[in-house]
Scaffold this motif. Structure first.
Motif, PDB file in Angstrom:
ATOM      1  N   PHE A 175       0.836  -1.203   0.000  1.00  8.58           N
ATOM      2  CA  PHE A 175       0.000   0.000   0.000  1.00  8.58           C
ATOM      3  C   PHE A 175       0.866   1.246   0.000  1.00  8.58           C
ATOM      4  O   PHE A 175       1.897   1.305   0.674  1.00  8.58           O
ATOM      5  CB  PHE A 175      -0.896   0.001   1.239  1.00  8.58           C
ATOM      6  N   GLN A 176       0.440   2.260  -0.772  1.00  7.80           N
ATOM      7  CA  GLN A 176       1.197   3.503  -0.822  1.00  7.80           C
ATOM      8  C   GLN A 176       0.257   4.662  -1.165  1.00  7.80           C
ATOM      9  O   GLN A 176      -0.713   4.490  -1.914  1.00  7.80           O
ATOM     10  CB  GLN A 176       2.316   3.423  -1.862  1.00  7.80           C
ATOM     11  N   ILE A 177       0.554   5.830  -0.594  1.00  3.67           N
ATOM     12  CA  ILE A 177      -0.147   7.064  -0.948  1.00  3.67           C
ATOM     13  C   ILE A 177       0.885   8.025  -1.517  1.00  3.67           C
ATOM     14  O   ILE A 177       1.924   8.272  -0.890  1.00  3.67           O
ATOM     15  CB  ILE A 177      -0.835   7.702   0.271  1.00  3.67           C
ATOM     16  N   ILE A 178       0.603   8.538  -2.699  1.00  2.00           N
ATOM     17  CA  ILE A 178       1.495   9.495  -3.346  1.00  2.00           C
ATOM     18  C   ILE A 178       0.674  10.731  -3.706  1.00  2.00           C
ATOM     19  O   ILE A 178      -0.256  10.654  -4.517  1.00  2.00           O
ATOM     20  CB  ILE A 178       2.142   8.906  -4.625  1.00  2.00           C
ATOM     21  N   SER A 179       0.985  11.851  -3.058  1.00  2.01           N
ATOM     22  CA  SER A 179       0.273  13.119  -3.291  1.00  2.01           C
ATOM     23  C   SER A 179      -1.243  12.953  -3.142  1.00  2.01           C
ATOM     24  O   SER A 179      -2.024  13.475  -3.945  1.00  2.01           O
ATOM     25  CB  SER A 179       0.616  13.676  -4.678  1.00  2.01           C
ATOM     26  N   GLY A 180      -1.643  12.187  -2.142  1.00  2.92           N
ATOM     27  CA  GLY A 180      -3.060  11.999  -1.854  1.00  2.92           C
ATOM     28  C   GLY A 180      -3.729  10.892  -2.637  1.00  2.92           C
ATOM     29  O   GLY A 180      -4.868  10.523  -2.333  1.00  2.92           O
ATOM     30  N   LYS A 181      -3.071  10.324  -3.632  1.00  2.22           N
ATOM     31  CA  LYS A 181      -3.642   9.236  -4.433  1.00  2.22           C
ATOM     32  C   LYS A 181      -3.161   7.897  -3.885  1.00  2.22           C
ATOM     33  O   LYS A 181      -1.977   7.745  -3.566  1.00  2.22           O
ATOM     34  CB  LYS A 181      -3.257   9.380  -5.908  1.00  2.22           C
ATOM     35  N   THR A 182      -4.065   6.959  -3.771  1.00  6.54           N
ATOM     36  CA  THR A 182      -3.742   5.659  -3.181  1.00  6.54           C
ATOM     37  C   THR A 182      -3.387   4.635  -4.255  1.00  6.54           C
ATOM     38  O   THR A 182      -4.030   4.575  -5.312  1.00  6.54           O
ATOM     39  CB  THR A 182      -4.924   5.133  -2.346  1.00  6.54           C
ATOM     40  N   PHE A 183      -2.369   3.839  -3.946  1.00  7.52           N
ATOM     41  CA  PHE A 183      -1.902   2.797  -4.855  1.00  7.52           C
ATOM     42  C   PHE A 183      -1.820   1.467  -4.091  1.00  7.52           C
ATOM     43  O   PHE A 183      -1.365   1.426  -2.946  1.00  7.52           O
ATOM     44  CB  PHE A 183      -0.519   3.137  -5.414  1.00  7.52           C
ATOM     45  N   VAL A 184      -2.288   0.414  -4.741  1.00  9.65           N
ATOM     46  CA  VAL A 184      -2.173  -0.938  -4.188  1.00  9.65           C
ATOM     47  C   VAL A 184      -1.431  -1.785  -5.209  1.00  9.65           C
ATOM     48  O   VAL A 184      -1.853  -1.894  -6.361  1.00  9.65           O
ATOM     49  CB  VAL A 184      -3.558  -1.542  -3.886  1.00  9.65           C
ATOM     50  N   ASN A 185      -0.304  -2.327  -4.774  1.00  9.51           N
ATOM     51  CA  ASN A 185       0.556  -3.119  -5.673  1.00  9.51           C
ATOM     52  C   ASN A 185       0.910  -2.314  -6.932  1.00  9.51           C
ATOM     53  O   ASN A 185       0.845  -2.824  -8.049  1.00  9.51           O
ATOM     54  CB  ASN A 185      -0.124  -4.438  -6.036  1.00  9.51           C
ATOM     55  N   SER A 186       1.232  -1.041  -6.706  1.00  5.86           N
ATOM     56  CA  SER A 186       1.664  -0.089  -7.748  1.00  5.86           C
ATOM     57  C   SER A 186       0.551   0.308  -8.711  1.00  5.86           C
ATOM     58  O   SER A 186       0.812   0.988  -9.705  1.00  5.86           O
ATOM     59  CB  SER A 186       2.850  -0.666  -8.548  1.00  5.86           C
ATOM     60  N   LYS A 187      -0.704  -0.071  -8.435  1.00  2.61           N
ATOM     61  CA  LYS A 187      -1.823   0.309  -9.299  1.00  2.61           C
ATOM     62  C   LYS A 187      -2.693   1.334  -8.585  1.00  2.61           C
ATOM     63  O   LYS A 187      -3.024   1.166  -7.408  1.00  2.61           O
ATOM     64  CB  LYS A 187      -2.651  -0.929  -9.669  1.00  2.61           C
ATOM     65  N   GLY A 278       4.092   5.281   2.892  1.00  3.86           N
ATOM     66  CA  GLY A 278       4.516   3.990   2.370  1.00  3.86           C
ATOM     67  C   GLY A 278       5.692   4.101   1.407  1.00  3.86           C
ATOM     68  O   GLY A 278       6.344   5.142   1.312  1.00  3.86           O
ATOM     69  N   PRO A 279       5.958   2.978   0.703  1.00  2.00           N
ATOM     70  CA  PRO A 279       5.158   1.756   0.611  1.00  2.00           C
ATOM     71  C   PRO A 279       5.202   0.912   1.886  1.00  2.00           C
ATOM     72  O   PRO A 279       6.221   0.860   2.570  1.00  2.00           O
ATOM     73  CB  PRO A 279       5.800   1.004  -0.562  1.00  2.00           C
ATOM     74  N   TYR A 280       4.066   0.263   2.156  1.00  6.67           N
ATOM     75  CA  TYR A 280       3.927  -0.580   3.339  1.00  6.67           C
ATOM     76  C   TYR A 280       3.262  -1.892   2.928  1.00  6.67           C
ATOM     77  O   TYR A 280       2.180  -1.889   2.327  1.00  6.67           O
ATOM     78  CB  TYR A 280       3.080   0.127   4.390  1.00  6.67           C
ATOM     79  N   VAL A 281       3.911  -3.010   3.254  1.00  2.00           N
ATOM     80  CA  VAL A 281       3.364  -4.329   2.928  1.00  2.00           C
ATOM     81  C   VAL A 281       2.471  -4.796   4.075  1.00  2.00           C
ATOM     82  O   VAL A 281       2.915  -4.888   5.225  1.00  2.00           O
ATOM     83  CB  VAL A 281       4.492  -5.356   2.683  1.00  2.00           C
TER      84      VAL A 281
END
Length: 374
Positions: A175-187, A278-281
């Motif tokens: 899981f990751q948040i980049i500039s307020g947008k959420t990503f799961v497994n880089s998607k 993140g990224p956080y697994v």
């Protein structure tokens, strides 16, 4: 009608057996048996039904146990106290929670059993303690698995308060948040329609600002900068405003008070915040990690407090599944960005729809029986 019910009950019973949901098969079987006793034309059962001094108490006791069963294993009803899920769910909304989808959990103590817990507490008197009579945690088989974007009711992993949030990542996901947008497994994960951000919109002139705010019914207000307006907007609203003439920019406000808040894992070596995280697994049952200094920071509290194990060894294998929860009001929500992942055994069920509003008004009549999962 009676013949139809006699046909349906066995089919449902067999279906639960086939799909491995044995606890529901037992429940349906008991209902089927009760229905048969009540409707059978057998002379013996007809005589039994005439023994009102025996039948009436059994019916009352059966109704009480049915109510307890439904409350424990089938559904829950919760009143929303805070604004952390706006605009998906508002304070005062009464939400129906389906416990069957993920599988209901057996009570961990007698105090978790409706009505019986109160009776037990009264019998015990002053020595009674809600921390006693703990049983092994067990979740029954459900009809499905938790998914990204499901709205869930769960207990806070550390203080046991009841929360309702949206699941943004499941066990094993990165899981990751980049500039307020959420990503799961880089998607990129598409935001649900009700997700809002604390934003700042800058206009060329105030006349344009007033016109757009009124026509679009925007929840923004003027700041010290006469051309800058702050407030809660969805990503779609920000994108639309940015495309309009007379609008300089519309995006997440980078100067909010919450930018100074300390987030999980609460350590200086991870310079994370609620918009860049993140990224956080997410740990899953059976996942083994090497206990490096970094891993101890990221997973140490989970291991020591949620799994009750030490950090003495060089590697660790998790015994539970974990989920990442976030509120739809992204800049006004206490969630996994602050307290970390939520264990599966803390999840009560899937919040399916709004039943009604505690204090109804004309503006909220349309929210009755409203589904809000997407």
């Amino acid at each position: 009608m009676m013949k139809l019910l006699r046909f349906i009950f066995p089919l449902v019973f067999i279906a639960h057996i086939v799909f491995g949901i044995y606890w529901m098969a037992v429940f349906v079987g008991l209902i089927w048996l009760s229905f048969w006793v009540y409707t059978s034309k057998s002379k013996l059962l007809i005589k039994f039904r005439r023994l009102t001094y025996l039948v009436y108490p059994l019916v009352i006791i059966g109704a009480v146990f049915l109510a307890i069963f439904l409350r424990l294993f089938v559904f829950g009803i919760y009143v929303i106290p805070s604004s952390s899920m706006e605009r998906t769910i508002f304070p005062g909304d009464v939400v129906w929670v389906n416990k069957l989808i993920y599988g209901p959990q057996a009570p961990k103590s007698v105090y978790e059993i409706p009505w019986l817990g109160v009776a037990y507490w009264l019998i015990k008197g002053k020595p009674a303690s809600i921390g006693e009579a703990k049983w092994e945690n067990y979740r029954f088989e459900g009809f499905g698995k938790p998914k990204v974007n499901d709205v869930m009711v769960f207990n806070h992993p550390y203080d046991n308060d009841v929360y309702i949030k949206r699941c943004l990542a499941t066990p094993g996901d990165t899981f990751q948040i980049i500039s307020g947008k959420t990503f799961v497994n880089s998607k990129l994960v598409a935001d649900a329609s009700g997700v809002i951000f604390y934003s700042q919109t800058v206009f060329n002139e105030n006349l344009i600002a007033s016109s757009l705010i009124d026509s679009l019914n925007l929840n923004i207000y003027r700041t010290k900068n006469p051309l800058a307006y702050d407030g809660h907007l969805t990503q779609r609203q920000m994108d639309y405003l940015t495309s309009l003439p007379g609008v300089v920019s519309s995006s997440i406000n980078p100067m909010r008070p919450d930018t100074a808040f300390i987030v999980f894992p609460l350590h200086d070596s991870f310079n994370w915040n609620i918009d860049d995280f993140g990224p956080y697994v997410l740990p899953h049952k059976g996942m083994t990690i090497e206990l490096t200094d970094s891993a101890k920071i990221l997973y140490g509290r989970v291991i020591t407090e949620l799994e009750n194990q030490s950090l003495d060894s060089s590697h660790y294998t998790f015994t539970n599944n974990y989920f990442f929860m976030m509120g739809d009001n992204r800049h006004d929500s206490g969630d996994s960005r602050y307290f970390g992942p939520v264990p599966e055994n803390a999840i009560t069920g899937k919040a399916s729809f709004i039943m009604y509003r505690e204090k109804s008004s004309k503006s909220f009549i349309g929210r009755w029986f409203l589904s809000f999962n997407q």
